[in-house]
Design an enzyme around this catalytic site. Structure first.
Site, PDB file in Angstrom:
ATOM      1  N   CYS A  11     -78.063  50.905  22.913  1.00  0.00           N
ATOM      2  CA  CYS A  11     -79.185  52.187  23.403  1.00  0.00           C
ATOM      3  C   CYS A  11     -79.368  53.239  22.263  1.00  0.00           C
ATOM      4  O   CYS A  11     -80.069  54.246  22.467  1.00  0.00           O
ATOM      5  CB  CYS A  11     -78.459  52.804  24.727  1.00  0.00           C
TER       6      CYS A  11
ATOM      7  N   HIS B   1     -82.369  59.413  25.305  1.00  0.00           N
ATOM      8  CA  HIS B   1     -82.342  57.870  25.735  1.00  0.00           C
ATOM      9  C   HIS B   1     -82.165  57.848  27.342  1.00  0.00           C
ATOM     10  O   HIS B   1     -81.572  58.911  27.953  1.00  0.00           O
ATOM     11  CB  HIS B   1     -80.987  57.326  25.301  1.00  0.00           C
TER      12      HIS B   1
ATOM     13  N   ASN C 112     -83.398  51.647  32.308  1.00  0.00           N
ATOM     14  CA  ASN C 112     -83.023  51.647  30.935  1.00  0.00           C
ATOM     15  C   ASN C 112     -83.344  50.461  30.086  1.00  0.00           C
ATOM     16  O   ASN C 112     -82.859  49.421  30.364  1.00  0.00           O
ATOM     17  CB  ASN C 112     -81.637  51.809  31.329  1.00  0.00           C
TER      18      ASN C 112
HETATM   19  O1  UT7 Z   1     -77.387  53.231  28.055  1.00  0.00           O
HETATM   20  C1  UT7 Z   1     -75.972  53.522  28.418  1.00  0.00           C
HETATM   21  C2  UT7 Z   1     -75.850  52.695  29.641  1.00  0.00           C
HETATM   22  N1  UT7 Z   1     -74.792  52.932  30.592  1.00  0.00           N
HETATM   23  C3  UT7 Z   1     -75.262  54.058  31.675  1.00  0.00           C
HETATM   24  O2  UT7 Z   1     -76.124  54.634  31.765  1.00  0.00           O
HETATM   25  C4  UT7 Z   1     -74.000  54.014  32.595  1.00  0.00           C
HETATM   26  C5  UT7 Z   1     -73.672  55.506  32.987  1.00  0.00           C
HETATM   27  N2  UT7 Z   1     -73.266  55.222  34.274  1.00  0.00           N
HETATM   28  C6  UT7 Z   1     -73.899  55.333  35.527  1.00  0.00           C
HETATM   29  O3  UT7 Z   1     -75.305  55.511  35.507  1.00  0.00           O
HETATM   30  C7  UT7 Z   1     -73.269  55.563  36.801  1.00  0.00           C
HETATM   31  O4  UT7 Z   1     -72.000  55.275  36.581  1.00  0.00           O
HETATM   32  C8  UT7 Z   1     -73.771  53.974  37.746  1.00  0.00           C
HETATM   33  C9  UT7 Z   1     -75.224  54.493  38.311  1.00  0.00           C
HETATM   34  C10 UT7 Z   1     -73.507  52.849  37.112  1.00  0.00           C
HETATM   35  C11 UT7 Z   1     -72.778  54.135  39.039  1.00  0.00           C
HETATM   36  O5  UT7 Z   1     -72.738  55.387  39.663  1.00  0.00           O
HETATM   37  P1  UT7 Z   1     -71.749  56.159  40.144  1.00  0.00           P
HETATM   38  O6  UT7 Z   1     -71.982  57.419  40.758  1.00  0.00           O
HETATM   39  O7  UT7 Z   1     -70.664  56.393  39.079  1.00  0.00           O
HETATM   40  O8  UT7 Z   1     -71.214  55.334  41.307  1.00  0.00           O
HETATM   41  P2  UT7 Z   1     -69.873  54.415  41.420  1.00  0.00           P
HETATM   42  O9  UT7 Z   1     -69.592  53.352  40.361  1.00  0.00           O
HETATM   43  O10 UT7 Z   1     -68.656  55.488  41.678  1.00  0.00           O
HETATM   44  O11 UT7 Z   1     -69.926  53.748  42.814  1.00  0.00           O
HETATM   45  C12 UT7 Z   1     -69.835  54.657  43.876  1.00  0.00           C
HETATM   46  C13 UT7 Z   1     -70.011  53.562  45.158  1.00  0.00           C
HETATM   47  C14 UT7 Z   1     -68.932  52.407  45.206  1.00  0.00           C
HETATM   48  O12 UT7 Z   1     -68.834  52.277  46.514  1.00  0.00           O
HETATM   49  P3  UT7 Z   1     -67.283  52.863  47.200  1.00  0.00           P
HETATM   50  O13 UT7 Z   1     -66.138  52.490  46.359  1.00  0.00           O
HETATM   51  O14 UT7 Z   1     -67.500  54.480  47.259  1.00  0.00           O
HETATM   52  O15 UT7 Z   1     -67.427  52.206  48.678  1.00  0.00           O
HETATM   53  C15 UT7 Z   1     -69.779  51.320  44.633  1.00  0.00           C
HETATM   54  O16 UT7 Z   1     -69.070  50.271  45.197  1.00  0.00           O
HETATM   55  O17 UT7 Z   1     -71.275  52.997  45.099  1.00  0.00           O
HETATM   56  C16 UT7 Z   1     -71.127  51.701  45.238  1.00  0.00           C
HETATM   57  N3  UT7 Z   1     -71.932  51.002  44.472  1.00  0.00           N
HETATM   58  C17 UT7 Z   1     -73.191  50.540  44.893  1.00  0.00           C
HETATM   59  N4  UT7 Z   1     -73.716  50.655  46.071  1.00  0.00           N
HETATM   60  C18 UT7 Z   1     -75.298  50.362  46.217  1.00  0.00           C
HETATM   61  C19 UT7 Z   1     -72.062  50.633  42.943  1.00  0.00           C
HETATM   62  N5  UT7 Z   1     -73.347  50.092  42.758  1.00  0.00           N
HETATM   63  C20 UT7 Z   1     -74.129  50.083  43.892  1.00  0.00           C
HETATM   64  C21 UT7 Z   1     -75.306  49.590  43.938  1.00  0.00           C
HETATM   65  N6  UT7 Z   1     -75.936  49.737  45.334  1.00  0.00           N
HETATM   66  N7  UT7 Z   1     -76.180  49.278  43.061  1.00  0.00           N
END
Ligand code: UT7
Length: 323
Positions: free
Chosen positions: A111, A250, A280
């Site tokens: 990225c 980005h 993205n």
């Molecule tokens: O160019 C660089 C590329 N990388 C990035 O930009 C990544 C940067 N990180 C992020 O954007 C975020 O960390 C994510 C969007 C990937 C995830 O968001 P988050 O707020 O960090 O969520 P999380 O991983 O802490 O998950 C929270 C909850 C979990 O459930 P529990 O354990 O609280 O029950 C996940 O299992 O959300 C759940 N979850 C989802 N639910 C619905 C994870 N992905 C999804 C989904 N839909 N797609």
């Protein structure tokens, strides 16, 4: 001499996949994706290749710049998802657009790739090595995604953006770039083009998803390092946050951009976003956004733009330049 942008262009596939479409593939929903990322849909290749999209974006940028293909002396193409390892996609674009006298190569820095390519182009121009450089970011992220992993497949889209830089007298750019290879495992990618991957997957030899990511780790890294590198570039330029008209970051996640704006105590209106439409697109986010900003009439000559990229490597880079 400094590289002035004299034309921008972009290309995204016509095929659109919105969040509801994704909710039929993995256990997710539109509300979650919008709230956590700001993404509403993504464009997905439908027969296009990375170099095809790059070539289309390049042709559009050339058309708007008035520069002829045989005036280009360098093509720098940022991608991590080219259909071939070699020939590089930059050479394929050279062939497509008829840039007979250009040399070119690809830059693989995920990225951060476009910002690093832009910085390299500026360095070539200020050293007198090049006069006209085509800088492109193009990605087929859908080839890299594990469509069963809801933690990553919701984030990415495909597309390409390009800018034409021409040497002119002007305010020098300021730039910075950093890598932290120790943190490489936080975001890794395995190309679907790797021969035999389907068999390895079937046999259970490949346990990881194609893109494996510590989402929260990458989130925290971006929110800390992007403001730091912006401050570093401002200091080098002897400029302040108030001097910047737009921060062209980005487009990974709306919450990352909001957190960066908050840390910099700068109004969010100075941080244009188009994540809702394209998600993205990795190395393509910054040039697609620049093209949209230019076409919408937001940009005026003399405005100061700060661009910053971050991602796998881990890598991060920024550049302050005048429109
Ligand atoms: O160019 C660089 C590329 N990388 C990035 O930009 C990544 C940067 N990180 C992020 O954007 C975020 O960390 C994510 C969007 C990937 C995830 O968001 P988050 O707020 O960090 O969520 P999380 O991983 O802490 O998950 C929270 C909850 C979990 O459930 P529990 O354990 O609280 O029950 C996940 O299992 O959300 C759940 N979850 C989802 N639910 C619905 C994870 N992905 C999804 C989904 N839909 N797609």
């Amino acid at each position: 001499m400094v590289g002035k942008i004299c034309g921008t262009g972009s290309y995204v596939p016509a095929r659109v996949m919105d969040n509801d479409d994704l909710s039929r593939i993995v256990d997710t929903n539109d509300a979650w994706i919008r709230e956590r990322t700001g993404i509403g849909k993504r464009h997905i290749i439908d027969g296009e290749t990375t170099s095809y999209m790059a070539g289309q974006a390049a042709m559009r940028a050339l058309e708007r710049s008035g520069v002829k293909p045989d005036e280009i002396d360098m093509i720098l193409l940022a991608t991590s998802s080219s259909e071939t390892v070699y020939p590089c996609a930059a050479c394929e674009v050279q062939r497509m657009i008829g840039a007979t006298y250009a040399s070119g190569y690809d830059i693989n820095a995920a990225c951060t790739g476009f910002v690093l390519a832009f910085n390299a182009a500026q360095a070539y121009i200020s050293a007198g090595f090049c006069r006209t450089v085509l800088v492109i970011g193009a990605e087929s992220m859908s080839n890299m995604i594990d469509w069963t992993d809801r933690g990553t497949c919701i984030l990415f889209g495909d597309g390409a953006g390009a800018v034409v830089l021409r040497a002119e007298e002007g305010t020098p750019v300021s730039m910075a770039a950093h890598s932290d290879g120790e943190k490489g495992p936080a975001l890794t990618g395995l190309s679907r083009h790797r021969k035999g991957w389907e068999k390895e997957l079937e046999d259970g030899a490949v346990k990881e998803s194609f893109i494996h990511m510590d989402g929260q780790g990458v989130f925290k890294f971006a929110v800390r390092k992007v403001p730091e590198i912006i401050e570093e570039v401002l200091e080098k330029a002897d400029a302040s946050l108030d001097d910047i008209d737009y921060f062209v970051l980005h487009q990974a996640n709306r919450r990352i951009i909001e957190a960066v704006a908050k840390r910099l105590k700068t109004d969010i209106s100075k941080f244009p976003m188009n994540l809702e439409e394209y998600a993205n697109t990795s190395a393509a986010t910054v040039p697609i956004l620049l093209d949209e900003m230019d076409r919408s009439g937001m940009l005026k000559r003399g405005q100061k733009l700060m661009t910053a990229g971050f991602g796998a490597g881990l890598t991060w880079a920024a550049c302050l330049f005048e429109w």
